[in-house]
Design a protein around this motif. Structure first.
Motif, short mmCIF file in Angstrom:
data_model
loop_
_atom_site.label_atom_id
_atom_site.label_comp_id
_atom_site.label_asym_id
_atom_site.label_seq_id
_atom_site.Cartn_x
_atom_site.Cartn_y
_atom_site.Cartn_z
N GLN A 1 17.29 45.26 20.89
CA GLN A 1 16.02 44.71 21.36
C GLN A 1 15.16 45.70 22.15
N THR A 2 15.72 46.80 22.57
CA THR A 2 15.01 47.69 23.51
C THR A 2 14.97 49.14 23.02
N THR A 3 13.78 49.71 23.07
CA THR A 3 13.55 51.08 22.65
C THR A 3 12.65 51.75 23.67
N PHE A 4 12.87 53.04 23.90
CA PHE A 4 11.90 53.78 24.70
C PHE A 4 11.39 54.97 23.92
N TYR A 5 10.18 55.40 24.27
CA TYR A 5 9.53 56.52 23.62
C TYR A 5 9.36 57.63 24.65
N TYR A 6 9.60 58.86 24.22
CA TYR A 6 9.53 59.98 25.16
C TYR A 6 8.98 61.23 24.50
N ARG A 7 8.58 62.16 25.35
CA ARG A 7 8.12 63.48 24.87
C ARG A 7 8.81 64.55 25.69
N ILE A 8 8.94 65.71 25.08
CA ILE A 8 9.66 66.83 25.70
C ILE A 8 8.66 67.92 26.06
N ASN A 9 8.78 68.44 27.27
CA ASN A 9 8.00 69.60 27.68
C ASN A 9 9.01 70.74 27.89
N PHE A 10 9.17 71.58 26.86
CA PHE A 10 10.16 72.65 26.93
C PHE A 10 9.81 73.69 27.98
N ASP A 11 8.51 73.94 28.19
CA ASP A 11 8.10 74.94 29.19
C ASP A 11 8.53 74.54 30.60
N LYS A 12 8.37 73.26 30.92
CA LYS A 12 8.75 72.76 32.25
C LYS A 12 10.19 72.27 32.30
N LYS A 13 10.85 72.25 31.14
CA LYS A 13 12.23 71.75 31.03
C LYS A 13 12.35 70.33 31.57
N GLU A 14 11.44 69.46 31.06
CA GLU A 14 11.47 68.08 31.47
C GLU A 14 11.12 67.14 30.31
N ILE A 15 11.58 65.92 30.45
CA ILE A 15 11.35 64.88 29.45
C ILE A 15 10.69 63.71 30.15
N GLU A 16 9.59 63.23 29.58
CA GLU A 16 8.89 62.08 30.15
C GLU A 16 9.11 60.87 29.25
N ILE A 17 9.70 59.83 29.81
CA ILE A 17 9.79 58.56 29.09
C ILE A 17 8.44 57.89 29.28
N ILE A 18 7.73 57.73 28.18
CA ILE A 18 6.35 57.27 28.23
C ILE A 18 6.25 55.75 28.36
N THR A 19 7.01 55.05 27.53
CA THR A 19 6.96 53.59 27.56
C THR A 19 8.27 53.00 27.08
N VAL A 20 8.45 51.73 27.40
CA VAL A 20 9.64 50.99 27.00
C VAL A 20 9.16 49.75 26.27
N PHE A 21 9.77 49.47 25.12
CA PHE A 21 9.41 48.27 24.36
C PHE A 21 10.63 47.38 24.25
N ASP A 22 10.45 46.11 24.61
CA ASP A 22 11.54 45.14 24.52
C ASP A 22 11.06 43.96 23.68
N SER A 23 11.73 43.71 22.55
CA SER A 23 11.29 42.68 21.62
C SER A 23 11.59 41.25 22.11
N ARG A 24 12.37 41.12 23.19
CA ARG A 24 12.66 39.79 23.71
C ARG A 24 11.50 39.22 24.49
N GLN A 25 10.58 40.07 24.89
CA GLN A 25 9.45 39.61 25.67
C GLN A 25 8.23 39.45 24.77
N ASN A 26 7.23 38.78 25.27
CA ASN A 26 6.01 38.54 24.52
C ASN A 26 5.32 39.88 24.24
N PRO A 27 5.16 40.26 22.95
CA PRO A 27 4.56 41.56 22.63
C PRO A 27 3.10 41.68 23.02
N ASP A 28 2.43 40.56 23.29
CA ASP A 28 1.03 40.59 23.70
C ASP A 28 0.85 40.99 25.16
#
Length: 95
Positions: free
Chosen positions: A67-94
């Protein structure tokens, strides 16, 4: 690599935490936290181990539970990963 949450992802995780506690129980919430922590640990060690988006360059999708997924991007120059958002299908998608 260092992993951090965007403000949006942080807010969505707080809401998900509340949802799990209100609609399920502490065990379900704790199990979810363990799975989430494991996935964050995984991407910190192997940043490109999750599926890369075919629509958005540099965006990765990590499935935590069915039910749960997160989306992220990688910044190799800064050696960091940002989790941008989390989606959970159990909650109202609106929301």
């Amino acid at each position: 690599m260092k992993v951090f949450l965007s403000e949006l992802a942080e807010n969505k995780l707080f809401k998900l935490n509340d949802f799990l506690l209100e609609n399920w129980n502490l065990k379900v919430r704790n199990d979810f936290i363990k799975k989430l922590t494991s996935k964050i640990d995984q991407i910190s060690k192997q940043p490109e181990s999750c599926l890369q988006s075919s629509e958005f360059i540099g965006l990765f999708k990590c499935v935590v539970t069915k039910q749960t997924t997160f989306y992220y991007r990688i910044n190799f120059d800064k050696k960091e990963i940002e989790i941008i958002t989390v989606f959970d299908s159990r909650q109202n998608p609106d929301q």
